[in-house]
Design a protein around this motif. Sequence first.
Motif, PDB file in Angstrom:
ATOM      1  N   UNK A   1       6.655  -1.175   7.568  1.00  0.00           N
ATOM      2  CA  UNK A   1       6.370   0.217   7.144  1.00  0.00           C
ATOM      3  C   UNK A   1       7.693   0.947   6.627  1.00  0.00           C
ATOM      4  N   UNK A   2       7.516   1.846   5.644  1.00  0.00           N
ATOM      5  CA  UNK A   2       8.378   2.880   5.268  1.00  0.00           C
ATOM      6  C   UNK A   2       7.971   4.127   5.337  1.00  0.00           C
ATOM      7  N   UNK A   3       8.103   4.816   6.193  1.00  0.00           N
ATOM      8  CA  UNK A   3       7.469   6.122   6.343  1.00  0.00           C
ATOM      9  C   UNK A   3       8.657   7.274   5.938  1.00  0.00           C
ATOM     10  N   UNK A   4       8.172   8.035   5.079  1.00  0.00           N
ATOM     11  CA  UNK A   4       8.989   9.107   4.373  1.00  0.00           C
ATOM     12  C   UNK A   4       8.510  10.469   4.907  1.00  0.00           C
ATOM     13  N   UNK A   5       9.330  11.256   5.791  1.00  0.00           N
ATOM     14  CA  UNK A   5       8.837  12.289   6.248  1.00  0.00           C
ATOM     15  C   UNK A   5      10.024  13.446   5.951  1.00  0.00           C
ATOM     16  N   UNK A   6       9.519  14.616   5.872  1.00  0.00           N
ATOM     17  CA  UNK A   6      10.423  15.703   5.786  1.00  0.00           C
ATOM     18  C   UNK A   6       9.535  17.130   6.407  1.00  0.00           C
ATOM     19  N   UNK A   7      10.527  18.126   6.592  1.00  0.00           N
ATOM     20  CA  UNK A   7       9.816  19.314   7.036  1.00  0.00           C
ATOM     21  C   UNK A   7       9.093  20.188   6.099  1.00  0.00           C
ATOM     22  N   UNK A   8       9.421  20.258   4.855  1.00  0.00           N
ATOM     23  CA  UNK A   8       8.813  20.715   3.742  1.00  0.00           C
ATOM     24  C   UNK A   8       9.012  19.811   2.610  1.00  0.00           C
ATOM     25  N   UNK A   9       8.159  20.080   1.384  1.00  0.00           N
ATOM     26  CA  UNK A   9       8.149  19.158   0.360  1.00  0.00           C
ATOM     27  C   UNK A   9       9.630  19.260  -0.415  1.00  0.00           C
ATOM     28  N   UNK A  10      10.200  20.319  -0.189  1.00  0.00           N
ATOM     29  CA  UNK A  10      11.531  20.616  -0.975  1.00  0.00           C
ATOM     30  C   UNK A  10      12.727  20.435   0.096  1.00  0.00           C
TER      31      UNK A  10
ATOM     32  N   UNK B   1       1.854  15.399   5.794  1.00  0.00           N
ATOM     33  CA  UNK B   1       3.189  15.480   4.975  1.00  0.00           C
ATOM     34  C   UNK B   1       4.029  14.237   5.022  1.00  0.00           C
ATOM     35  N   UNK B   2       3.326  13.388   4.954  1.00  0.00           N
ATOM     36  CA  UNK B   2       3.994  11.805   4.994  1.00  0.00           C
ATOM     37  C   UNK B   2       3.426  10.923   4.144  1.00  0.00           C
ATOM     38  N   UNK B   3       4.643  10.272   3.660  1.00  0.00           N
ATOM     39  CA  UNK B   3       4.431   9.023   2.570  1.00  0.00           C
ATOM     40  C   UNK B   3       4.724   7.882   3.165  1.00  0.00           C
ATOM     41  N   UNK B   4       3.427   6.804   3.100  1.00  0.00           N
ATOM     42  CA  UNK B   4       3.985   5.656   3.743  1.00  0.00           C
ATOM     43  C   UNK B   4       3.726   4.535   2.898  1.00  0.00           C
ATOM     44  N   UNK B   5       4.892   3.763   2.412  1.00  0.00           N
ATOM     45  CA  UNK B   5       4.787   2.357   1.970  1.00  0.00           C
ATOM     46  C   UNK B   5       4.662   1.408   3.004  1.00  0.00           C
TER      47      UNK B   5
ATOM     48  N   UNK C   1       0.803  -1.192   0.141  1.00  0.00           N
ATOM     49  CA  UNK C   1      -0.082   0.182   0.046  1.00  0.00           C
ATOM     50  C   UNK C   1       0.808   1.235  -0.171  1.00  0.00           C
ATOM     51  N   UNK C   2       0.440   2.136  -0.758  1.00  0.00           N
ATOM     52  CA  UNK C   2       1.090   3.721  -0.831  1.00  0.00           C
ATOM     53  C   UNK C   2      -0.039   4.539  -0.198  1.00  0.00           C
ATOM     54  N   UNK C   3       0.347   5.082   0.946  1.00  0.00           N
ATOM     55  CA  UNK C   3      -0.593   6.207   1.303  1.00  0.00           C
ATOM     56  C   UNK C   3       0.175   7.441   1.392  1.00  0.00           C
ATOM     57  N   UNK C   4      -0.496   8.453   0.727  1.00  0.00           N
ATOM     58  CA  UNK C   4       0.036   9.684   0.638  1.00  0.00           C
ATOM     59  C   UNK C   4      -0.751  10.938   1.241  1.00  0.00           C
ATOM     60  N   UNK C   5      -0.204  11.391   2.391  1.00  0.00           N
ATOM     61  CA  UNK C   5      -1.065  12.301   3.122  1.00  0.00           C
ATOM     62  C   UNK C   5      -0.505  13.683   3.085  1.00  0.00           C
ATOM     63  N   UNK C   6      -0.693  14.525   1.955  1.00  0.00           N
ATOM     64  CA  UNK C   6      -0.185  15.895   2.003  1.00  0.00           C
ATOM     65  C   UNK C   6      -1.138  16.811   2.789  1.00  0.00           C
ATOM     66  N   UNK C   7      -1.981  16.447   3.394  1.00  0.00           N
ATOM     67  CA  UNK C   7      -2.985  17.273   4.067  1.00  0.00           C
ATOM     68  C   UNK C   7      -2.177  17.818   5.478  1.00  0.00           C
ATOM     69  N   UNK C   8      -3.168  18.308   6.453  1.00  0.00           N
ATOM     70  CA  UNK C   8      -2.793  18.849   7.493  1.00  0.00           C
ATOM     71  C   UNK C   8      -3.287  18.072   8.897  1.00  0.00           C
ATOM     72  N   UNK C   9      -4.143  17.017   8.534  1.00  0.00           N
ATOM     73  CA  UNK C   9      -4.435  16.222   9.536  1.00  0.00           C
ATOM     74  C   UNK C   9      -4.104  14.687   9.366  1.00  0.00           C
TER      75      UNK C   9
END
Length: 131
Positions: free
Chosen positions: A67-76, A113-117, A48-56
């Motif tokens: 789980x493979x959680x990708x996080x960053x302070x900002x998208x860039x 602001x997290x992408x989860x594989x 599963x790929x879950x992309x949460x670009x929102x604020x909640x």
Amino acid sequence: YAPRADYWAAILWHDLMGTTVLDAGTVPQKDAFVFAQCTKGRTDAVTLLADNPGDTPLKLELPAGEAYRLTAATTDSETVMLNGKPLAISADGDLPAIKGKRSHAGGLAVAPKTILFYVIPADNAACRLAN
């Protein structure tokens, strides 16, 4: 030339997502995206790929998996974390070891602001036929 979040997401997509697309079901949040595909090179797992670009937080009920959680302070941001640890290319240009983290069955929150594989062991007929 430090890689950003989209680079690391592309690496994980390449490594985990097979070519057989599955029904991911209803997404419980309008500003989030969830995709499901057979795990690349495996007949016994779905990713599963879950992309949460929102604020909640996006809340999902999932079985045990990896789980493979990708996080960053900002998208860039040039600092991208995988399961809480920074990812970086070595001085020689080598990629780091990319490893998932075991997760137990139950509710799983995908932070803003997290992408989860998420790799789930599964006996799926479409995945057996695809590989």
